[in-house]
Design a protein around this motif. Structure first.
Motif, mmCIF file in Angstrom:
data_model
loop_
_atom_site.group_PDB
_atom_site.id
_atom_site.type_symbol
_atom_site.label_atom_id
_atom_site.label_comp_id
_atom_site.label_asym_id
_atom_site.label_seq_id
_atom_site.Cartn_x
_atom_site.Cartn_y
_atom_site.Cartn_z
ATOM 1 N N PHE A 58 0.820 -1.204 0.000
ATOM 2 C CA PHE A 58 0.000 0.000 0.000
ATOM 3 C C PHE A 58 0.862 1.265 0.000
ATOM 4 C CE2 PHE A 58 -3.420 -2.909 1.010
ATOM 5 C CZ PHE A 58 -4.486 -2.346 0.328
ATOM 6 N N ALA A 59 2.051 1.173 0.582
ATOM 7 C CA ALA A 59 2.971 2.304 0.498
ATOM 8 C C ALA A 59 3.415 2.524 -0.948
ATOM 9 C CB ALA A 59 4.186 2.070 1.396
ATOM 10 N N GLN A 60 3.651 1.436 -1.687
ATOM 11 C CA GLN A 60 3.986 1.541 -3.105
ATOM 12 C C GLN A 60 2.813 2.123 -3.895
ATOM 13 O OE1 GLN A 60 6.828 0.327 -5.229
ATOM 14 N NE2 GLN A 60 7.757 0.900 -3.281
ATOM 15 N N LEU A 61 1.612 1.648 -3.590
ATOM 16 C CA LEU A 61 0.430 2.110 -4.318
ATOM 17 C C LEU A 61 0.120 3.575 -4.037
ATOM 18 C CD1 LEU A 61 -1.854 -1.028 -3.936
ATOM 19 C CD2 LEU A 61 -0.794 -0.193 -6.044
ATOM 20 N N ARG A 62 0.711 4.119 -2.992
ATOM 21 C CA ARG A 62 0.547 5.550 -2.731
ATOM 22 C C ARG A 62 1.166 6.375 -3.863
ATOM 23 N NH1 ARG A 62 -0.103 8.060 2.734
ATOM 24 N NH2 ARG A 62 -0.262 10.298 2.333
ATOM 25 N N GLN A 63 2.083 5.771 -4.616
ATOM 26 C CA GLN A 63 2.708 6.466 -5.739
ATOM 27 C C GLN A 63 1.800 6.537 -6.964
ATOM 28 O OE1 GLN A 63 6.737 5.019 -6.583
ATOM 29 N NE2 GLN A 63 6.847 4.160 -4.532
ATOM 30 N N ALA A 64 0.671 5.836 -6.930
ATOM 31 C CA ALA A 64 -0.248 5.882 -8.059
ATOM 32 C C ALA A 64 -0.739 7.306 -8.280
ATOM 33 C CB ALA A 64 -1.432 4.954 -7.805
ATOM 34 N N THR A 65 -0.987 7.663 -9.523
ATOM 35 C CA THR A 65 -1.462 8.992 -9.863
ATOM 36 C C THR A 65 -2.886 9.190 -9.345
ATOM 37 O OG1 THR A 65 -0.097 8.960 -11.847
ATOM 38 C CG2 THR A 65 -1.886 10.571 -11.787
ATOM 39 N N PRO A 66 -3.183 10.343 -8.745
ATOM 40 C CA PRO A 66 -4.558 10.609 -8.307
ATOM 41 C C PRO A 66 -5.568 10.349 -9.419
ATOM 42 C CG PRO A 66 -3.108 12.302 -7.447
ATOM 43 C CD PRO A 66 -2.274 11.455 -8.370
ATOM 44 N N GLY A 67 -6.657 9.711 -9.044
ATOM 45 C CA GLY A 67 -7.666 9.305 -10.016
ATOM 46 C C GLY A 67 -7.608 7.834 -10.346
ATOM 47 N N SER A 68 -6.452 7.208 -10.109
ATOM 48 C CA SER A 68 -6.345 5.768 -10.320
ATOM 49 C C SER A 68 -7.268 5.037 -9.356
ATOM 50 C CB SER A 68 -4.899 5.305 -10.114
ATOM 51 O OG SER A 68 -4.042 5.890 -11.056
ATOM 52 N N ARG A 69 -7.679 3.837 -9.744
ATOM 53 C CA ARG A 69 -8.585 3.057 -8.907
ATOM 54 C C ARG A 69 -7.929 1.749 -8.492
ATOM 55 N NH1 ARG A 69 -14.910 4.057 -9.759
ATOM 56 N NH2 ARG A 69 -14.815 6.333 -9.886
ATOM 57 N N LEU A 70 -8.412 1.219 -7.386
ATOM 58 C CA LEU A 70 -7.896 -0.023 -6.824
ATOM 59 C C LEU A 70 -9.069 -0.872 -6.385
ATOM 60 C CD1 LEU A 70 -5.721 -1.889 -5.473
ATOM 61 C CD2 LEU A 70 -5.884 -0.397 -3.457
#
Length: 289
Positions: A191-203
């Motif tokens: 989840f720390a890695q996924l924090r780097q996802a661009t805003p607007g991305s979905r999970l």
């Protein structure tokens, strides 16, 4: 076959998908016509036998005796994720599938266009997947990128970017049947890695309830607990506290799908006397600004 015990669990869900897809369109919980072709020969033989309705019913009944509601729960979580992939409102530019196992989703997507899909799993599982896809389809589609990565030890985003991934803010990240197999530290790192996802991305991800993993409540699923928790399942979440956890990692919870959601949305329209297990849930979140 991979030596990792978690990797060996990949056959069960795809076998379920193949058998469930034999039901008539009005009765099936999921539609996956590629599932059978991704199975080993002995499992494919079982799927052929399951064309007989009495045997399918016997398989579902046997599953529910050993793990009440797991059959419907697994089928419904797959249906839910497929719905999010095909939702025209999602405007997806790329899909990242974490812990992809034998899942066929990337190859069903590839039928309809060149949407980039990145499948991430342990190197042995990815090697096996490549061999299976080449046998079943002739070749890995150009839009599908297979990435060998140990999520317990290696950073996700570096591997994605090294394989041509670019996050526009319209990426859908999928983690189905994954988080319970990772250690709590690895889940936190993910989840720390996924924090780097661009805003607007979905999970969209599935999880096992924390109170089941720690043994506080076995939800009448003692056989499942004995089979999975001591050896394989290491992490869980609480539905009541999931929103707070996601917020701490820069994600906003949109919705959760549990047994009542599956009953009302997917099971009841089939008219089948099924119920979904309470131990596994699915969550949808968006990367916050």
């Amino acid at each position: 076959m991979p030596s990792n015990p978690a990797a060996r669990t990949a056959i069960g869900p795809i076998l379920l998908s193949a058998v469930e897809s034999l039901e008539s369109p009005q009765r099936r919980l999921i539609d996956d016509d590629l599932a059978a072709s991704f199975l080993p020969w002995n499992a494919r033989a079982l799927v052929r036998m399951a064309r007989a309705g009495w045997l399918r019913r016997a398989m579902v009944a046997a599953s529910d005796r050993s793990g009440p509601g797991l059959w419907a729960g697994i089928a419904c979580r797959k249906r839910y994720i497929d719905d999010k992939v095909s939702d025209p409102a999602s405007e997806i530019d790329a899909v990242v599938i974490l812990g992809s196992g034998l899942d066929t989703r990337a190859y069903r997507i590839a039928r309809y266009g060149d949407l980039p899909v990145f499948e991430v799993d342990q190197s042995a599982s990815i090697d096996r997947k490549r061999t299976i896809v080449e046998r079943a389809l002739g070749a890995v589609p150009a839009s599908v990128h297979l990435i060998g990565l140990d999520l317990e030890r290696e950073p996700l985003m570096n591997a994605l970017h090294s394989n041509g991934f670019r996050d526009t803010g319209r990426t859908l990240y999928i983690a189905e049947g994954l988080t319970q197999y990772l250690s709590p530290a690895a889940v936190n790192d993910l989840f720390a890695q996924l924090r780097q996802a661009t805003p607007g991305s979905r999970l969209v991800f599935t999880y096992v309830r924390a109170d089941f993993v720690d043994g506080t409540d076995r939800y009448d699923c003692d056989a499942v607990y004995r089979r999975f928790v001591p050896r394989l399942w290491k992490s869980g979440f609480s539905p009541e506290h999931l929103e707070e956890m996601l917020r701490g990692h820069g994600w906003r919870l949109i919705e959760q799908a549990g047994p009542s959601y599956y009953r009302d949305t997917y099971i009841r329209p089939t008219g089948r006397p099924l119920s979904a297990s309470p131990i596994e849930w699915t969550a949808l979140a968006v990367r916050s600004d």
